[in-house]
Design an enzyme around this catalytic site. Sequence first.
Site, mmCIF file in Angstrom:
data_model
loop_
_atom_site.group_PDB
_atom_site.id
_atom_site.type_symbol
_atom_site.label_atom_id
_atom_site.label_comp_id
_atom_site.label_asym_id
_atom_site.label_seq_id
_atom_site.Cartn_x
_atom_site.Cartn_y
_atom_site.Cartn_z
ATOM 1 C CG ASP A 580 58.085 50.623 -14.436
ATOM 2 O OD1 ASP A 580 58.694 49.885 -13.624
ATOM 3 O OD2 ASP A 580 58.146 50.458 -15.665
ATOM 4 C CE LYS A 582 61.746 49.735 -15.700
ATOM 5 N NZ LYS A 582 61.179 48.403 -15.984
ATOM 6 C CG ASN A 585 61.144 53.481 -17.052
ATOM 7 O OD1 ASN A 585 61.439 53.143 -18.188
ATOM 8 N ND2 ASN A 585 60.220 52.851 -16.345
ATOM 9 C CG ASP A 598 57.649 53.329 -20.144
ATOM 10 O OD1 ASP A 598 56.406 53.408 -20.320
ATOM 11 O OD2 ASP A 598 58.288 52.282 -20.297
ATOM 12 C CB THR A 615 60.522 47.086 -12.294
ATOM 13 O OG1 THR A 615 60.150 47.685 -13.554
ATOM 14 C CG2 THR A 615 61.772 46.251 -12.488
#
Length: 771
Positions: A580, A582, A585, A598, A615
Amino acid sequence: MGCGQSKEGGAPATCESKANVDEQTYMFLCKVKLLKRLPKDELPALAKQATEVEFKPGQSIITQGEDGHDFFMIKKGTADVEINGKKVASLKAGDYFGENALLRNEPRNATIKANSQVITLKITRQSFMSLGLQDKLEFAKRGAVGGGAAVQAEVKPPCAKSDGDIALIKKALQSNANLNTIANLDEGRMKAMCDVMWKEEVPQGTALIKQNDLQADYFYVVQSGSFAVSKAEDTKEGQSAEDAATAQLGTVEAGGSFGELALLYFAPRAATITATEKSVVFVTARHQFKEILLKANEEETKQNLNYVGRCEVFEAALKDSEKKELAMAMLEMTFSKDETIFEQGEVGTQFFLLIEGSVNVIKDGKEVASLKATADKAPYFGEKALENKEPRAATVKVTSNTARTLFVDQDTFEAVLGSLTELVKRGKDGTTVVSKVPRKTAADTKRFGVIKFKDLKKLGLLGCGGFGAVELVEETKNGNMYALKQLSKGFVVKSGMQQSVMSEKNVQLMCDSPFVVKLYENYNSPEHLYLLLELALGGELYATYNKRNMWGNEPCAKFYVAGTVFAFEHLHSKKIVFRDLKPENLLLTDQGRVKLTDMGLAKVIFGKTYTTCGTPDYFAPELIASKGHGFAVDWWTLGVLTFELMSGHPPFESATPMQIYAKVQKGINTVTFPKKLKGDVEVMVKGLCHANPTERLPMKKGGIQNVKNQKWFSGFSWSDMESLSMKVPYAPTVKSKKDMKNFSANKEDMPPQVPYKDPKTGWDKDFATSD
């Protein structure tokens, strides 16, 4: 831009500047999603900056592909939204478009054309920036999807189907473009889907799917009747052009289908679908669909097992079940002609099976053997690396155009099966238990069990995610500051996220890197779970980039990408896939260092895993196709991150997840790279976003060093970055250890707090490290 001239749409008929704030302009601004994230007392000043601009019928207000600088709201009239020359939606008074242009340069993703006399209110980016509003915006995170739904949906026995039913279902599957984006529906898969479907009658007026419903587990094919698709939008409120283009309102008749996103992952329903007459549908559930896709992947495991089963080094040592475990844990690596798989004298860490191509074995400069993969034989080499990390006895060099290998490293082998030496001693028919080597937790174990929950004082909200809220807390005994992540146990159970939450805790316990946010304690209360985390007061990278307009800043992008490389290097060394990445994060410390945060979707894996999650903007093609994925998905996301930091938007950005996935399946070579992404950075992004996971830069021989050696990083000191001695390209302002000004959180974004009813499964009993 002067009065009487529109930069993006030609010359408007008239232009009138509003000196005073009128009620209509203020009310328009109050409805815009982006501007709702501003303090309301800032809107009157912004409303004063709005100018009235009129457009004639047929005139383009903005044009697809051009850089955007202005934001528009329709005060009177109607306009069409066109993408690639095709009308996709209509806009009316109260609707708006171009809000992203207030923050950054990026190409317009649609053309807006007046189809009557249109009067708009326009705000320029220059006006927005001059008021300092980018610093006062609260930026909503892009939410992750999937990763939950541990509880399988109820399924019913399949019903009998006539030849006509079967033909109708197959035609519906073939004509569903979204479904064919996420799966290669060959004859066998369509038959398998047809075989498991059951029939349900739907009375007129029944909402079969409800917008935002969390019980989103089924896909439907309409046998008879009709369904209306609607969204619960307040038309008086106004909508963005993107909302209008993605409304997808209409009807689904017999032979149609809907609910395909539910087959991919857990996510709330996007619309309401209601029977307009008495109807009949065929139904299947997500986990049935996933099982159908997994059967195709079983063939790959069987082939790998075939190779392992014929390998003499394992024949006497491994039981059949252990051979299967090994086959599932092995990964693929490809090599080119004349490439060296390993060199004589280097320390060996990997064992290889040659499944395609040919190699030479060279010792002391002389060829001593030639190995070739055939249908009946998969030669192997490097087996000593599974027992001890001693120097290689020979060099292995590729002689064919390409060579495909399966490989496993010693750490993986011992975590899955135990010591090869002990397995050989036991033998395949032995009964002695060979212990698997446990995964190591964080080196600094002393940090657990010493900070008590009762000693923490909450000071304010730092942020909200899909499942948790993060607060700034102070340890009252000594004044140390931390970030406390709170999870509603009721919402965790309702969403089927128990396993994911426990995985997040276990993964965090394993991490000990300056490039990853540290975990200090876990707590368990009757209603909540808590993770006490390292504090990074410099802010979230996504909000920082938006507020400071840092998109396209090359020194910053290199610094943050490099930090992510070190974070991934640490995670992957512990067999953790992150899934994840991005800008949301990535956090900045008060000194400007970057840290990955996260671990909600992170997971320890050996071989491949099959949960579709992440995502949507960052999904890799193998995630979409449910083919199974490994560490290569993280390197794909690093390519997407690099593109976004340098351009201001991700490469496959679209209005809906399905549109994103369709672009991803077409590949990175179909993406238009903006000027700031030309040259060396484009080469690196394409090397990371290769459609074939085994061809991504760090998945080839050389590993992570292949990223560090990229020309884009020429002159970049990786050693200074690793030692934290490199000067930061951006230093956030942090006035004290309690300064939360680099974060903006809205209590309205708080995830649902669902009352907890203990299912008595004991799922959370091992969560706490302290009380």
